[in-house]
Design a protein around this motif. Structure first.
Motif, PDB file in Angstrom:
ATOM      1  N   LYS A  58       0.864  -1.178  -0.066  1.00 53.64           N
ATOM      2  CA  LYS A  58       0.006  -0.216   0.206  1.00 53.64           C
ATOM      3  C   LYS A  58       0.850   1.401  -0.029  1.00 53.64           C
ATOM      4  O   LYS A  58       0.567   2.293  -0.807  1.00 53.64           O
ATOM      5  CB  LYS A  58      -1.025  -0.034   1.201  1.00 53.64           C
ATOM      6  N   ASP A  59       1.752   1.281   0.733  1.00 51.52           N
ATOM      7  CA  ASP A  59       2.685   2.549   0.932  1.00 51.52           C
ATOM      8  C   ASP A  59       4.284   2.395   1.126  1.00 51.52           C
ATOM      9  O   ASP A  59       4.842   1.461   1.635  1.00 51.52           O
ATOM     10  CB  ASP A  59       2.370   3.184   2.412  1.00 51.52           C
ATOM     11  N   PRO A  60       4.892   2.941  -0.246  1.00 52.29           N
ATOM     12  CA  PRO A  60       4.241   3.588  -1.404  1.00 52.29           C
ATOM     13  C   PRO A  60       3.392   2.401  -2.019  1.00 52.29           C
ATOM     14  O   PRO A  60       4.010   1.220  -2.399  1.00 52.29           O
ATOM     15  CB  PRO A  60       5.272   4.039  -2.022  1.00 52.29           C
ATOM     16  N   GLU A  61       2.318   2.666  -2.736  1.00 52.87           N
ATOM     17  CA  GLU A  61       1.533   1.704  -3.508  1.00 52.87           C
ATOM     18  C   GLU A  61       2.428   1.044  -4.750  1.00 52.87           C
ATOM     19  O   GLU A  61       2.766   1.863  -5.410  1.00 52.87           O
ATOM     20  CB  GLU A  61       0.153   2.368  -3.953  1.00 52.87           C
ATOM     21  N   LYS A  62       2.247  -0.047  -4.719  1.00 53.43           N
ATOM     22  CA  LYS A  62       3.072  -1.118  -5.777  1.00 53.43           C
ATOM     23  C   LYS A  62       2.428  -2.264  -5.727  1.00 53.43           C
ATOM     24  O   LYS A  62       1.947  -2.963  -4.742  1.00 53.43           O
ATOM     25  CB  LYS A  62       4.543  -1.016  -5.337  1.00 53.43           C
ATOM     26  N   GLU A  63       2.231  -2.754  -7.116  1.00 49.62           N
ATOM     27  CA  GLU A  63       1.818  -4.131  -7.291  1.00 49.62           C
ATOM     28  C   GLU A  63       2.864  -4.831  -8.234  1.00 49.62           C
ATOM     29  O   GLU A  63       3.410  -4.213  -9.162  1.00 49.62           O
ATOM     30  CB  GLU A  63       0.222  -4.351  -7.627  1.00 49.62           C
ATOM     31  N   LYS A  64       2.898  -6.090  -8.033  1.00 48.87           N
ATOM     32  CA  LYS A  64       3.804  -6.880  -8.943  1.00 48.87           C
ATOM     33  C   LYS A  64       3.140  -8.220  -9.257  1.00 48.87           C
ATOM     34  O   LYS A  64       2.802  -8.934  -8.119  1.00 48.87           O
ATOM     35  CB  LYS A  64       5.255  -6.903  -8.334  1.00 48.87           C
TER      36      LYS A  64
END
Length: 852
Positions: free
Chosen positions: A212-218
């Motif tokens: 969520k913080d810092p927002e990132k998806e992989k």
């Protein structure tokens, strides 16, 4: 050592720590009984929760409950359908008993009396079903996985397409007996009443990470397995296209994207405005009471679902199950029926996570015919881990291409890691496809189909085409024949060649093109992220101001034009280009080019040689250095073997281009700078369809002749061009500065669906607006500077080319699309500069496009 003194000090420290420990480190425990205030009877399955948290329980059959939290809670709330919410203050950090009496609400369901007569009007006010759906909407964000600080899970994605209800004796037909091993591989158990013949299968196993913080998806691909039909069919591009039609369904999103269409979710913020909701049942699953909430569109022609969702009553109001079916009355092509089933599992923290998504579609030309194509996409989610931080490296370097190692997993890998099972018929698809690929008759059929549909003839490492450019005609070249092709990754993934040769029988001149491209990152130049260098040379004709995006000027259909269109230029161009894309979808490019332009037909270059005499200019030579910047956040592609097409999305695309003309280098005759900026954005308007908006502007610094000004994109063909001004003549307007806006609106049948005949025809309404404002500064005005090329005029002295004045050029259109499912017809109106000669004030233009 004084142990008595040490003991006393330790005692004081422990006492101090105990007394100063924050109260939120202590457990708050609340228990009691919930009863009906009117009759004192216990109420089972009442949701008791701590407001502002996800902690909640249900009362048992005797109305008793017990709930606890280590957080600094101060309130407790009891909720139950037909009763007013009851809220009480609790003492933080204490164990206490609170007995709750609940008062009935005004919307309590009364005794149902069935009477004949007029059906009561559906209302949202005082409707317990609507009150419940508003609770679901209110709690949406906390029920999504992204409410956690960290989430990870495994995802197994299976896409299958089958032929439906193929005749049982098909394998005995002459010419089909050799394909009996395919035709007899049937599945009659997956879908009751359907005999499915699987022809396509793709499996993908991935690991997903979110922070969520810092927002990132992989997402990391662990394995992928796809049927292989051979070089004639782009298997990868086919898979991407199918999955874009069968987009992942997130019911917590306001819109659900399926078949390139946005459906309003039944729990969207505006759902009570468009849906009718009914409480139709209550069920108990794993000691959890659920409310079955049925819904249907208020207007049966709107792009909405019909179905049921099951809602928890534990204070979280989460979706535990969903059955969605597309409204059969909506304007959707080739889809007879389509349904989505979502299943959720409860995790140890009490929250529900999506465990399985199944999307099923029955495709066909007509609902009355038994055959067609049947598609199933199943996605299984397992091994959820929440609020467990990973190193920063875990979330970096999002992959867009599937690693080669993942494409070559063994059968043993899939047996051990497949999160679902294959049917008997599905398990034979890979082997059957391999056998088909080796059959000469099958390869010949695919070659013919590829040439007709894609315009290219595959020859393993070489493709011949495009076929629609083999023949064309125009007033300058007369009959023009062209033949060419390009290499494929079968030859090399590092270097590519493309070429064509063309001959005009009227001007009796040969034209041609040759390019060589080298990939610098050991990937195909068509794959994201691109990183390549290209050199090219071309000698051919073009019409100044004609827009050539996505089409070739030699396209046979574009040979038909209105009005006078004999103003052409012979181009001799040499280019060197470098392109670099990054994982965040920012890219830049550099280019160096030399261009020699020679007018032909009725076009001419004339200026004053400072002696009062006019001279003809036969060659305009420029040398340019260009820089391009582009940013397309979260951009996705229909990624094919030798092509890629951006997938439309709500994300804007920004681009900036800089062009510097260099005088004296490679015989360049002018020095100038050009700056151009553009923003493209698609706006999804729920039931009103979508709008594509393009805003752009440009500025030229320096003195240049009119062929080097911005020649505004015109269109004298009878095809509707989204990116051009369809009633502007070629070379009609030029400028050294401009600002423009293009709006293309697709209503997706919102109005026509309410008219019975148009609804049956499945026509859809469109509208567009185009405006451009700009002009030519005094620096580039040929009437003030005779050394500049004079604007061309007709043989009678009438002007052909103009600078925009204080009034912008404006045109608009209204149209109908989806005629015969692929034709769009627009009635276009020009609103300004109506006094120019040989213009069209009105026009009907057509566009061929394929839509669902």
């Amino acid at each position: 050592m004084d142990f008595k003194y040490l003991h006393k000090k330790l005692y004081n420290i422990i006492l101090f720590l105990f007394c100063t420990t924050p109260i939120f480190a202590q457990t708050t425990i609340v228990s009691g009984t919930v009863v009906d205030a009117s009759n004192k009877k216990p109420l089972p399955f009442v949701a008791v929760s701590f407001p502002g948290t996800t902690i909640g329980v249900n009362t048992d059959n005797q109305g008793k409950y017990s709930i606890q939290s280590d957080k600094p809670v101060t309130k407790i709330k009891a909720s139950f359908l037909g009763y007013k919410d009851a809220v009480f203050t609790v003492v933080t950090g204490k164990e206490q008993e609170i007995n709750i009496r609940m008062l009935t609400s005004a919307s309590q369901l009364q005794e149902v009396v069935v009477k004949s007569g007029k059906k009561p009007k559906y209302r949202n006010k005082d409707n317990p079903a609507v009150e419940l759906i508003r609770k679901v909407i209110e709690n949406k964000e906390k029920n999504r996985p992204t409410s956690y600080n960290y989430v990870e899970y495994k995802e197994y994605d299976k896409m299958q397409f089958s032929l439906a209800n193929v005749k049982k004796d098909a394998a005995s037909k002459p010419g089909l007996r050799k394909y009996a091993f395919v035709l007899d591989n049937r599945d009659s158990t997956t879908i009751p009443g359907k005999s499915l013949l699987p022809i396509f299968l793709d499996e993908k196993l991935s690991q997903y990470y979110y922070r969520k913080d810092p927002e990132k998806e992989k997402t990391t691909t662990l394995g992928q397995k796809t049927v292989n039909f051979g070089g004639a069919i782009d298997n990868e591009g086919l898979t991407v296209y199918f999955k874009h039609m069968y987009y992942k369904v997130d019911i917590y999103s306001n819109v659900v994207f399926l078949m390139t269409t946005n459906f309003l979710s039944p729990i969207a913020n505006s759902a009570p405005t468009f849906y009718k909701f009914f409480i139709t049942d209550t069920v108990v699953v794993n000691n959890q009471k659920l409310v079955e909430l049925s819904f249907t569109p208020r207007n049966t022609t709107d792009v909405l679902f019909v179905g049921k969702i099951y809602i928890t009553l534990d204070g979280n109001y989460a979706v535990q199950k969903a059955d969605l079916t597309i409204n059969k009355n909506i304007n959707l092509n080739f889809v007879n029926t389509m349904s989505v089933n979502l299943e959720f599992e409860q995790n140890p923290d009490g929250r529900y996570h999506l465990s399985k998504s199944t999307t099923i579609a029955d495709f066909g030309i007509s609902r009355n015919k038994p055959g067609g194509l049947f598609g199933i996409r199943e996605i299984v989610y397992k091994n959820y881990v929440v609020n467990q931080a990973r190193p920063d490296s875990t979330y970096k370097n999002q992959e867009d291409a599937v690693p080669e190692a993942a494409k070559n997993r063994s059968d043993q890998f899939w047996l051990q890691n497949r999160l679902d099972t294959l049917t008997t018929a599905e398990s034979k698809v890979y082997k059957n496809t391999d056998s088909l690929r080796n059959m000469p008759s099958f390869r010949r059929t695919l070659d013919i189909a590829t040439l007709l549909l894609a315009g290219y003839k595959d020859e393993k490492w070489w493709e011949i085409g495009p076929a629609n450019t083999f023949y064309s005609f125009n007033p300058i070249e007369g009959l023009k024949l062209r033949f060419g092709g390009r290499t494929t990754p079968e030859l090399s993934k590092r270097y590519y060649f493309e070429t064509y040769a063309a001959y005009g029988f009227k001007d009796e001149k040969w034209k041609g093109f040759l390019s060589a491209t080298y990939s610098l990152n050991d990937k195909s130049i068509y794959k994201f992220p691109q990183n390549y260098i290209r050199v090219s040379a071309q000698y051919d004709t073009h019409i100044p101001g004609e827009n050539l995006q996505f089409v070739q000027e030699d396209n046979f259909l574009l040979s038909f034009k209105r009005g006078n269109n004999d103003k052409y230029i012979y181009d001799l161009a040499y280019r060197l280009d470098y392109v670099q894309e990054f994982e965040n979808h920012f890219s830049y490019s550099f280019g160096l080019s030399r261009l020699n332009q020679s007018p032909t037909g009725s076009l001419y270059f004339i200026n004053d040689d400072n002696t009062g005499l006019q001279q003809d200019i036969h060659n305009l030579i420029t040398t340019d250095f260009t820089v391009g910047l582009r940013y397309a956040p979260n951009e996705q592609f229909y990624q094919g073997k030798i092509y890629r097409i951006p997938v439309p999305s709500k994300n804007p695309v920004f681009s900036v281009d800089y062009d510097a003309g260099i005088k004296g280098v490679f015989d360049g005759q002018y020095s100038y700078q050009k700056l151009h900026g553009r923003i493209d954005k698609r706006f999804y308007l729920s039931q009103l369809g979508w709008t594509d908006v393009t805003v752009e502007g440009g500025k030229i610094f320096g003195q240049v002749p009119y062929p080097l000004l911005n020649i505004f994109r015109a269109n004298q063909t009878y095809a509707y061009d989204i990116y051009s001004y369809n009633l502007m003549n070629f070379l009609e307007f030029v400028g050294d500065h401009y600002e423009s806006i293009d709006i293309d609106q697709h209503f997706n049948g919102f109005f026509f669906n309410k008219i019975p005949l148009l609804k049956k025809l499945k026509w859809r309404e469109t509208a567009s607006f185009k405006a451009i404002y700009g002009g030519v500064s005094s620096t580039n005005d040929p009437s003030l500077h005779p050394s500049l090329y004079q604007y061309p005029v007709t043989s009678t002295g009438q002007p052909i080319t103009y600078a925009l004045g204080k009034t912008p050029y404006v045109e608009g259109s209204v149209g109908i699309e989806n005629i015969f499912k692929f034709v769009r017809i627009d009635l276009v109106k020009r609103f300004t500069y109506l006094d120019h000669p040989d213009i069209a004030k009105w026009g009907i233009r057509t566009l061929v496009q394929f839509n669902f």
